[in-house]
Design an enzyme around this catalytic site. Structure first.
Site, PDB file in Angstrom:
ATOM      1  N   LYS A 127      37.513  52.648  84.867  1.00 20.32           N
ATOM      2  CA  LYS A 127      37.874  51.422  84.134  1.00 20.32           C
ATOM      3  C   LYS A 127      39.348  51.115  84.307  1.00 20.32           C
ATOM      4  O   LYS A 127      39.738  49.994  84.633  1.00 20.32           O
ATOM      5  CB  LYS A 127      37.569  51.612  82.657  1.00 20.32           C
ATOM      6  CG  LYS A 127      38.250  50.615  81.726  1.00 20.32           C
ATOM      7  CD  LYS A 127      37.854  50.765  80.292  1.00 20.32           C
ATOM      8  CE  LYS A 127      38.818  51.487  79.448  1.00 20.32           C
ATOM      9  NZ  LYS A 127      40.069  50.842  79.088  1.00 20.32           N
ATOM     10  N   ASN A 128      40.214  52.122  84.105  1.00 27.80           N
ATOM     11  CA  ASN A 128      41.642  51.844  84.078  1.00 27.80           C
ATOM     12  C   ASN A 128      42.264  51.663  85.449  1.00 27.80           C
ATOM     13  O   ASN A 128      43.387  51.188  85.567  1.00 27.80           O
ATOM     14  CB  ASN A 128      42.371  52.923  83.263  1.00 27.80           C
ATOM     15  CG  ASN A 128      41.979  52.826  81.785  1.00 27.80           C
ATOM     16  OD1 ASN A 128      41.434  51.812  81.340  1.00 27.80           O
ATOM     17  ND2 ASN A 128      42.223  53.881  81.029  1.00 27.80           N
TER      18      ASN A 128
ATOM     19  N   CYS B 185      46.139  47.572  68.859  1.00 25.52           N
ATOM     20  CA  CYS B 185      44.750  47.915  68.609  1.00 25.52           C
ATOM     21  C   CYS B 185      44.772  49.179  67.756  1.00 25.52           C
ATOM     22  O   CYS B 185      45.733  49.516  67.129  1.00 25.52           O
ATOM     23  CB  CYS B 185      43.968  48.073  69.899  1.00 25.52           C
ATOM     24  SG  CYS B 185      44.266  49.620  70.676  1.00 25.52           S
TER      25      CYS B 185
ATOM     26  N   ARG C 232      51.308  48.645  70.105  1.00 30.70           N
ATOM     27  CA  ARG C 232      51.221  48.787  71.565  1.00 30.70           C
ATOM     28  C   ARG C 232      52.372  47.966  72.169  1.00 30.70           C
ATOM     29  O   ARG C 232      52.191  46.882  72.668  1.00 30.70           O
ATOM     30  CB  ARG C 232      49.869  48.292  72.069  1.00 30.70           C
ATOM     31  CG  ARG C 232      48.657  48.983  71.444  1.00 30.70           C
ATOM     32  CD  ARG C 232      48.490  50.428  71.861  1.00 30.70           C
ATOM     33  NE  ARG C 232      48.110  50.590  73.250  1.00 30.70           N
ATOM     34  CZ  ARG C 232      46.858  50.545  73.716  1.00 30.70           C
ATOM     35  NH1 ARG C 232      45.881  50.255  72.886  1.00 30.70           N
ATOM     36  NH2 ARG C 232      46.600  50.739  74.995  1.00 30.70           N
TER      37      ARG C 232
ATOM     38  N   ASP D  59      43.005  59.943  76.126  1.00 27.22           N
ATOM     39  CA  ASP D  59      41.716  59.250  75.988  1.00 27.22           C
ATOM     40  C   ASP D  59      40.572  60.209  75.710  1.00 27.22           C
ATOM     41  O   ASP D  59      39.512  59.790  75.251  1.00 27.22           O
ATOM     42  CB  ASP D  59      41.400  58.434  77.252  1.00 27.22           C
ATOM     43  CG  ASP D  59      42.339  57.265  77.384  1.00 27.22           C
ATOM     44  OD1 ASP D  59      42.422  56.689  78.474  1.00 27.22           O
ATOM     45  OD2 ASP D  59      43.020  56.943  76.388  1.00 27.22           O
TER      46      ASP D  59
ATOM     47  N   ARG E  25      32.812  48.421  76.091  1.00 31.72           N
ATOM     48  CA  ARG E  25      33.993  47.922  76.806  1.00 31.72           C
ATOM     49  C   ARG E  25      34.350  48.837  77.970  1.00 31.72           C
ATOM     50  O   ARG E  25      34.902  48.400  78.968  1.00 31.72           O
ATOM     51  CB  ARG E  25      35.191  47.849  75.847  1.00 31.72           C
ATOM     52  CG  ARG E  25      35.140  46.700  74.868  1.00 31.72           C
ATOM     53  CD  ARG E  25      36.414  46.672  74.045  1.00 31.72           C
ATOM     54  NE  ARG E  25      37.566  46.846  74.919  1.00 31.72           N
ATOM     55  CZ  ARG E  25      38.707  47.417  74.515  1.00 31.72           C
ATOM     56  NH1 ARG E  25      38.845  47.837  73.282  1.00 31.72           N
ATOM     57  NH2 ARG E  25      39.718  47.556  75.347  1.00 31.72           N
TER      58      ARG E  25
END
Ligand code: EPZ
Length: 434
Positions: A27-28, A122, A127, A310, A402
């Site tokens: 994803k990243n 978030c 952030r 994460d 997501r």
């Protein structure tokens, strides 16, 4: 029932995860590489793109800006940049994902201008993007924030020597995107060394950029006049792989994750072995199995190559199953313990003191109604439901979709018992997310 209709997941605990799971593209990496496509002047083909909500949102953003996208398969996309226009992406979409901040670098690099709303904070605490803006200013951009919109403009971007005060993945990515078309050499110091940063550098170099040193703490970029097209395959998602590795250990099962790049998972492998879990590493896959008791451990998150922040929520769930006292220290984000409240509803014994969470492990969890507070906390609560006694009803599951492609089907294929409950309350077995 498609993902968008799902409101809750009902998880029945007690099954061990057994089998092999295919790991999707990272994803990243995808969220850094998709903005880079805006810098291309010719066709770009991306393979192994994960089909997840954040990627779909980013695709809608670049399409709205005039990019023609042809889907060549569920995970293969062809981009034609000839119709690209404007430097202001659709705000309603941009505000859905934090990674849209990368549009600042690519739009500034491509058009010399960018107008992007300030990215939302978030659940991980504030952030900030001060390091991003400091870098763009050093490259010669004028920067104004008005009514929640960041306005960047530069007649010409000129290479600069930039030292990041904080090791930031986002700032590293954004400044790479802004510097590849700047005039002259840019030196970025104290940068993030994450594999996703390296994957972006490889993609940019395939397009004709000159980026050296990605993966170390100094990146040197020699600006070029234009970037061409490229074909690139996104690296495997080390965080998804780590999620399944930690889940396998938590359930006392045996799971092979592949294809992966084992080097990207060294910190996770080391921690699992320290906790008494067997980890077999092969060139493109890793097998995790646990039969005996887990050992308590101290888990500290750090920028890569340290233990990834994460996977901190997943590591915490695993440590609740290890008899004895463990300590989790979150060194990257200021507020990444919101999953603790949810785990305590399941009977976890956890005490948060500043950056540390002290876990009194070995007390079996019990199923309860809980909510995902962010993407990785959601995955952690899914795994907690797999090891809890009874039934867990997990809400706010959109967070999970997501960043995890087809996660329920991947888990049920490994033996997990998960049912979907739609917004109307009816439930059904997980089907293809559609
Ligand atoms: C990226 O977020 C990832 N997101 C995060 O993954 C990941 O947790 C994080 O890097 C750390 O690895 C994406 O790649 C889309 P940072 P990012 O800038 O770039 C501070 C997930 O679940 N900071 O490396 O936002 C910041 O507050 C997500 O996949 C500044 O102070 O993270 C934080 O404390 C969650 N000023 C620390 O640096 C800045 O200008 C690291 O943040 C920028 C960051």
């Amino acid at each position: 029932m498609g993902e968008d209709e799902v409101q809750k997941l009902i998880v029945r605990g007690g099954n061990r995860l057994q089998g092999r799971v295919k790991i999707s593209g990272a994803k990243n990496a995808a969220l850094a590489i998709l903005p880079a496509v805006l810098l291309a002047s010719e066709k770009v083909l991306l393979n192994n793109v994960p089909d997840i909500i954040d990627v779909r949102t980013m695709l809608r953003i670049v399409e709205d800006m005039g990019m023609t996208i042809r889907r060549r398969g569920r995970n293969s996309l062809e981009f034609h940049p000839s119709g690209l226009r404007g430097f202001s992406p659709p705000f309603s979409l941009v505000q859905k994902i934090r990674a849209s901040s990368y549009l600042m670098g690519s739009l500034l690099g491509r058009f010399g201008k960018a107008m992007v709303p300030v990215p939302g904070g978030c659940d991980l605490g504030p952030r900030p993007i001060d390091q991003h803006l400091k870098g763009f200013t050093a490259l010669g951009a004028a920067c104004r924030i008005e009514h929640g919109v960041i306005r960047l403009a530069a007649d010409k971007l000129t290479g600069a020597h930039i030292y990041l005060d904080v090791v930031s993945v986002g700032a590293t990515v954004n400044l790479m995107l802004g510097a590849v078309l700047a005039e002259g050499r840019t030196v970025l110091e104290n940068v993030a060394k994450e594999p996703e940063v390296v994957d972006l550098a490889n993609m940019l170099n395939a397009m004709g950029a000159v980026v050296k040193g990605a993966g170390t703490d100094v990146i040197k970029i020699d600006g070029v006049r234009a970037l061409g097209g490229a074909e690139h395959a996104i690296i495997p998602d080390r965080i998804e792989a780590g999620t399944f590795m930690l889940g396998a250990a938590a359930t006392g099962g045996k799971v092979t994750v592949g294809e992966v790049i084992p080097k990207h998972l060294e910190a996770v492998t080391a921690k699992l072995r320290e906790m008494g879990v067997a980890v077999e590493v092969e060139p493109e896959q890793i097998t995790v199995s646990r039969t005996g008791p887990l050992l308590p451990s101290d888990l500290k998150t750090f920028p890569y190559p340290g233990f990834p922040t994460d996977l901190q929520p997943l590591g915490m769930v695993l440590l609740t199953a290890a008899p004895g006292t463990s300590i989790v220290t979150e060194n990257v984000f200021d507020n990444r313990f919101r999953h603790v409240d949810e785990l305590e509803k399941m009977g976890a014994q956890i005490k948060v003191e500043g950056r540390a969470a002290v876990i009194d492990g070995g007390v079996p969890l019990s199923g309860a109604p809980v909510s995902a507070t962010d993407l990785r906390a959601g995955a952690a609560l899914l795994v907690a439901g797999l090891i809890a006694r009874g039934e867990t009803v997990l809400g706010e599951v959109d967070h999970i979709y997501r960043g995890y492609e087809n996660i329920e089907n991947k888990l049920t294929a490994l033996g997990a018992q998960i049912k979907r409950q739609n917004r109307g309350g009816s439930s059904g077995l997980t089907g293809d997310p559609g």
